[in-house]
Design a protein around this motif. Structure first.
Motif, PDB file in Angstrom:
ATOM      1  N   VAL A 197       1.002  -1.618   0.403  1.00 50.72           N
ATOM      2  CA  VAL A 197       0.368   0.014  -0.012  1.00 50.72           C
ATOM      3  C   VAL A 197       1.190   1.308  -0.551  1.00 50.72           C
ATOM      4  O   VAL A 197       0.574   1.919  -0.830  1.00 50.72           O
ATOM      5  CB  VAL A 197      -1.109   0.092   1.210  1.00 50.72           C
ATOM      6  CG1 VAL A 197      -1.835   1.636   1.695  1.00 50.72           C
ATOM      7  CG2 VAL A 197      -1.824  -0.881   0.557  1.00 50.72           C
ATOM      8  N   VAL A 198       1.739   0.837   0.539  1.00 54.07           N
ATOM      9  CA  VAL A 198       2.402   2.477   0.800  1.00 54.07           C
ATOM     10  C   VAL A 198       3.620   2.987  -0.688  1.00 54.07           C
ATOM     11  O   VAL A 198       3.597   4.167  -1.039  1.00 54.07           O
ATOM     12  CB  VAL A 198       3.665   2.103   2.108  1.00 54.07           C
ATOM     13  CG1 VAL A 198       4.885   3.480   1.648  1.00 54.07           C
ATOM     14  CG2 VAL A 198       3.545   2.340   3.354  1.00 54.07           C
ATOM     15  N   THR A 199       4.286   1.601  -0.947  1.00 53.62           N
ATOM     16  CA  THR A 199       4.722   2.073  -2.486  1.00 53.62           C
ATOM     17  C   THR A 199       3.700   2.194  -3.415  1.00 53.62           C
ATOM     18  O   THR A 199       4.435   2.762  -4.558  1.00 53.62           O
ATOM     19  CB  THR A 199       5.159   0.372  -2.727  1.00 53.62           C
ATOM     20  OG1 THR A 199       6.112  -0.250  -1.335  1.00 53.62           O
ATOM     21  CG2 THR A 199       6.298   0.471  -3.893  1.00 53.62           C
ATOM     22  N   MET A 200       2.586   1.484  -3.579  1.00 51.16           N
ATOM     23  CA  MET A 200       1.648   1.884  -4.588  1.00 51.16           C
ATOM     24  C   MET A 200       1.341   3.049  -4.729  1.00 51.16           C
ATOM     25  O   MET A 200       1.158   4.071  -5.307  1.00 51.16           O
ATOM     26  CB  MET A 200      -0.233   0.972  -5.302  1.00 51.16           C
ATOM     27  CG  MET A 200       0.562  -0.519  -5.256  1.00 51.16           C
ATOM     28  SD  MET A 200       0.699  -0.286  -6.680  1.00 51.16           S
ATOM     29  CE  MET A 200       1.024  -2.116  -7.026  1.00 51.16           C
ATOM     30  N   LEU A 201       1.214   4.047  -2.877  1.00 51.71           N
ATOM     31  CA  LEU A 201       0.343   5.187  -2.601  1.00 51.71           C
ATOM     32  C   LEU A 201       1.698   5.827  -3.109  1.00 51.71           C
ATOM     33  O   LEU A 201       1.162   6.929  -3.901  1.00 51.71           O
ATOM     34  CB  LEU A 201       0.154   4.748  -0.726  1.00 51.71           C
ATOM     35  CG  LEU A 201      -0.143   6.564  -0.688  1.00 51.71           C
ATOM     36  CD1 LEU A 201      -1.495   7.337  -1.692  1.00 51.71           C
ATOM     37  CD2 LEU A 201      -0.384   6.287   0.632  1.00 51.71           C
ATOM     38  N   PHE A 202       2.922   5.942  -3.374  1.00 53.72           N
ATOM     39  CA  PHE A 202       4.230   6.714  -3.277  1.00 53.72           C
ATOM     40  C   PHE A 202       4.340   6.779  -4.989  1.00 53.72           C
ATOM     41  O   PHE A 202       4.399   7.911  -5.217  1.00 53.72           O
ATOM     42  CB  PHE A 202       5.240   5.682  -2.723  1.00 53.72           C
ATOM     43  CG  PHE A 202       6.577   6.771  -3.124  1.00 53.72           C
ATOM     44  CD1 PHE A 202       7.453   7.639  -2.215  1.00 53.72           C
ATOM     45  CD2 PHE A 202       7.710   6.397  -4.145  1.00 53.72           C
ATOM     46  CE1 PHE A 202       7.986   8.803  -3.126  1.00 53.72           C
ATOM     47  CE2 PHE A 202       8.714   6.714  -4.414  1.00 53.72           C
ATOM     48  CZ  PHE A 202       8.685   8.390  -3.665  1.00 53.72           C
ATOM     49  N   VAL A 203       4.127   5.679  -5.710  1.00 58.05           N
ATOM     50  CA  VAL A 203       4.632   5.356  -7.048  1.00 58.05           C
ATOM     51  C   VAL A 203       2.640   6.791  -7.767  1.00 58.05           C
ATOM     52  O   VAL A 203       3.113   7.192  -8.150  1.00 58.05           O
ATOM     53  CB  VAL A 203       3.956   4.097  -7.525  1.00 58.05           C
ATOM     54  CG1 VAL A 203       3.233   4.548  -9.415  1.00 58.05           C
ATOM     55  CG2 VAL A 203       5.733   3.467  -7.123  1.00 58.05           C
ATOM     56  N   ALA A 204       1.529   6.715  -6.868  1.00 52.86           N
ATOM     57  CA  ALA A 204       0.468   7.388  -7.515  1.00 52.86           C
ATOM     58  C   ALA A 204       1.009   8.852  -7.398  1.00 52.86           C
ATOM     59  O   ALA A 204       0.635   9.487  -8.144  1.00 52.86           O
ATOM     60  CB  ALA A 204      -0.270   6.902  -6.983  1.00 52.86           C
TER      61      ALA A 204
END
Length: 501
Positions: free
Chosen positions: A63-70
Motif C-alpha cells: 500500500v505504501v509503495t503503490m501510494l508513493f508511485v501514485a
C-alpha cells in the motif's frame, strides 16, 4: 476446436505475446506462492502464523509503495527504468531467501520475517505495477486476455508446486522474480511507438473525480472481504489441512479460466461479463460462510477465486482510466491497488483482532449478512456497471475540454460536417451514424438515450463500436479526429478552388 481457433485468431491472435504472458505468469506465480502458500514457511515452528503475519506486513508495504508511485509518478513509465525493475526483482528474491528463516516465536525469526515481508511487499508492488503498466499500452481487450491467461498459468503451476518438495520449490521461487524482470525488460524494449507515455495530463472535472472516488471505495470493500475471510478461515478461527492451499489455487484457476474464455469469446463486452462473474463468485463465497468450519473452508476459497477475478477487472479498469482520461498508467494503477490492498489490509487487521475461538452459527450468520451487505453496496452503489461504461468510453468530460459546439462562430458556420465524412470513411452503421454527432457535441449517455429513444446499454455499445472502428480510445480523441477531418476537407476545398481559379 476450429471454432476456438477461429475466434482466437479473428479477435486477438495477432496481438498476443507469449513472452508477455509468460513474464506476467511468473509474477503472478511468485505472489501466489509467497503470499498464499505455506511452502516458504515450512521450517517455522508456527507455519500459518508466519504466513499470515508476513502477508499482513507485505500488504502494508504494498500500500505504501503503490501510494508513493501514485503521488510521485506523473508522466514517465516505471517499467522503462532498468534500475527500478532490477532492484524490485532483487528485493523479491532476497525476501524469498529470508522467508524460510521466518519465525514469530523467536526474536531472530521475527526480524527475518519483518525484513522478508517488507522486501517482498515493496518489490512485488513495483514489479506488478510495471507489468500492468506494460499491458496498458495494448488496450483493455488484449490486456484482459493476456492477464487472465497468465493468471491461469500461474494457478495451474502453483497447484503443482504447492505439493512439491520444499527446498527445490523455494529455490524456484527465488529465481522467478529475476526471470520475470528479464522478460519485462525485453517486452518493454519491443514496445511500439504508439504505446509511449502521453506528453501531459489534463485536469479532471469534479464529476470525473467523484466517479473515481466511488470506484475506489468499491475496491476497498472488496479488499476488506478478502482480507477478513482469508485470515479468519486460514489461521485465526479454524484449523485447516495443508490441502487447503491447493483448494484455493484450483478455485482461482477456475475463475481465471472463466475470465479468459469470456475475454476471448465476448471480447466486446468482456469487462462487463468478467465483473459479473467476479461478483457472482464473491456472493456465493459470502453465502457459504456457514460452512466455514469444514477443513477446506469453501466460503474463503470461493471468495479467493472471486477476488482474483476482480483483480483482473481492476487491472483493465485502471488501463481504461489511463487511456480514456489521459492519466499516467502508473498513477491509475497505483491508486486502484492502493484502494484494493488498503481494504485487504483493513480486513486482515480486523480479523487478527478477533480472539482465536470457534464461531457459533449465530456468529457465522451475522458475518454472512454483513459480508453480503457490503458486497451489494459495492456492486449497486459504488463499483457499478454503469461506472464501468463511463470509464471505458471516457464519458465524463475533462476540465477545459470543449465540444465542437463551443468553438468560435466562424468555425461553427463552416458547412463541413465531420460526422458524415467519418461515417462514410469508417463504414459506421446507420445507428452509429446517429450517435456520432451527439457524441461530438459532448452529450452524455443519458442525453443520447433520451434523444434517440434507446437504452443506455445500447448507447454504450454503439459508442464502443465507433471507437473501435475509428481507432480512438476516448471521446477527446474522437473530437480531435473530427477537427482533423474538417481541416482536411477545408484544405481539399481550397485546393480545388485554387485550381479552378
Amino acid at each position: 476446436m476450429e471454432k476456438l481457433r477461429g475466434a482466437w485468431g479473428a479477435a486477438l491472435g495477432a496481438s498476443l505475446s507469449p513472452k508477455r504472458v509468460a513474464g506476467a505468469a511468473l509474477q503472478w506465480l511468485w505472489m501466489l506462492m509467497m503470499f498464499y502458500s505455506i511452502v516458504p514457511y515450512r521450517f517455522s515452528s508456527d507455519v500459518r502464523g508466519s504466513l499470515y503475519m508476513g502477508l499482513l506486513i507485505s500488504l502494508v508495504a504494498m500500500v505504501v509503495t503503490m501510494l508513493f508511485v501514485a503521488v510521485i509518478v506523473r508522466r514517465e513509465r516505471v517499467g522503462s527504468n532498468r534500475s527500478i525493475v532490477g532492484g524490485s526483482a532483487f528485493m523479491m528474491s532476497a525476501g524469498s531467501v529470508l522467508a524460510p528463516f521466518s519465525d514469530p516465536t523467536t526474536p531472530a525469526g521475527m526480524l527475518a520475517l519483518g525484513l522478508s515481508a517488507v522486501m517482498t511487499g515493496t518489490g512485488s508492488a513495483v514489479l506488478f505495477l510495471c507489468w500492468i503498466e506494460l499491458e496498458s499500452g495494448l488496450g483493455g481487450r488484449v490486456a484482459l486476455v493476456e492477464l487472465a491467461g497468465s493468471l491461469c498459468a500461474a494457478f495451474a503451476a502453483g497447484s503443482v508446486l504447492i505439493a512439491g518438495p520444499t527446498v527445490p520449490v523455494v529455490a524456484s521461487i527465488v529465481v522467478m522474480p529475476m526471470l520475470s524482470a528479464v522478460l519485462l525488460r525485453r517486452c518493454t524494449a519491443s514496445l511500439p511507438a504508439a504505446s509511449a507515455p502521453r506528453e501531459s495530463e489534463q485536469q479532471l472535472s469534479r464529476s470525473t473525480v467523484a466517479l473515481f472516488v466511488k470506484a475506489l471505495a468499491g475496491a476497498v470493500l472488496i479488499g476488506v472481504l478478502m482480507g477478513f475471510f482469508d485470515v479468519v478461515s486460514g489461521c485465526k478461527t479454524y484449523e485447516v489441512q495443508d490441502v487447503y492451499g491447493t483448494f484455493l489455487f484450483l478455485t482461482g484457476l477456475a475463475g481465471a479460466l472463466a475470465i479468459c474464455l469470456i475475454a476471448v469469446f465476448l471480447h466486446r463486452d468482456g469487462i462487463f461479463y468478467s465483473y459479473r462473474v467476479s461478483m457472482l463468485v464473491l456472493c456465493l463465497g459470502c453465502l457459504f460462510t456457514p460452512f466455514m468450519s469444514d477443513n477446506n473452508t469453501y466460503s474463503s476459497a470461493l471468495i479467493f477465486g472471486g477476488y482474483h477475478c476482480f483483480v483482473l477487472v481492476l487491472c483493465v479498469v485502471c488501463i481504461d482510466v489511463s487511456s480514456s482520461f489521459r492519466v499516467s498508467p502508473a498513477r491509475a494503477i497505483g491508486l486502484g491497488f492502493v484502494a484494493l490492498y488498503g481494504g485487504e489490509t483493513a480486513g486482515s487487521l480486523f480479523a487478527h483482532s478477533l480472539e482465536a475461538t470457534g464461531a457459533s452459527m449465530f456468529d457465522l450468520t451475522l458475518v454472512t449478512l454483513v459480508a453480503v451487505s457490503l458486497l451489494l453496496i459495492a456492486h449497486l452503489f459504488l463499483f457499478t456497471e454503469t461506472d464501468l461504461i463511463k470509464i471505458g468510453i471516457g464519458e465524463v468530460s475533462l476540465v477545459g475540454a470543449a465540444a465542437p459546439s463551443e468553438t468560435p462562430a466562424d468555425e461553427v458556420a463552416d458547412p463541413v460536417d465531420p460526422s458524415v465524412i467519418i461515417a462514410e470513411r469508417f463504414s459506421l452503421s446507420p445507428r452509429e451514424t446517429d450517435v456520432l454527432p451527439l457524441l461530438l457535441e459532448g452529450r452524455t449517455i443519458s442525453r443520447i438515450q433520451e434523444t434517440l429513444f434507446i437504452s443506455a446499454g445500447t448507447v454504450s455499445t454503439h459508442i464502443r463500436h465507433i471507437y473501435q472502428k475509428t481507432g480512438v480510445d476516448n471521446r477527446q480523441e474522437l473530437i480531435d479526429l473530427a477537427h482533423e477531418t474538417v481541416e482536411q476537407a477545408e484544405r481539399g476545398a481550397a485546393g480545388e478552388q485554387g485550381e479552378a481559379g
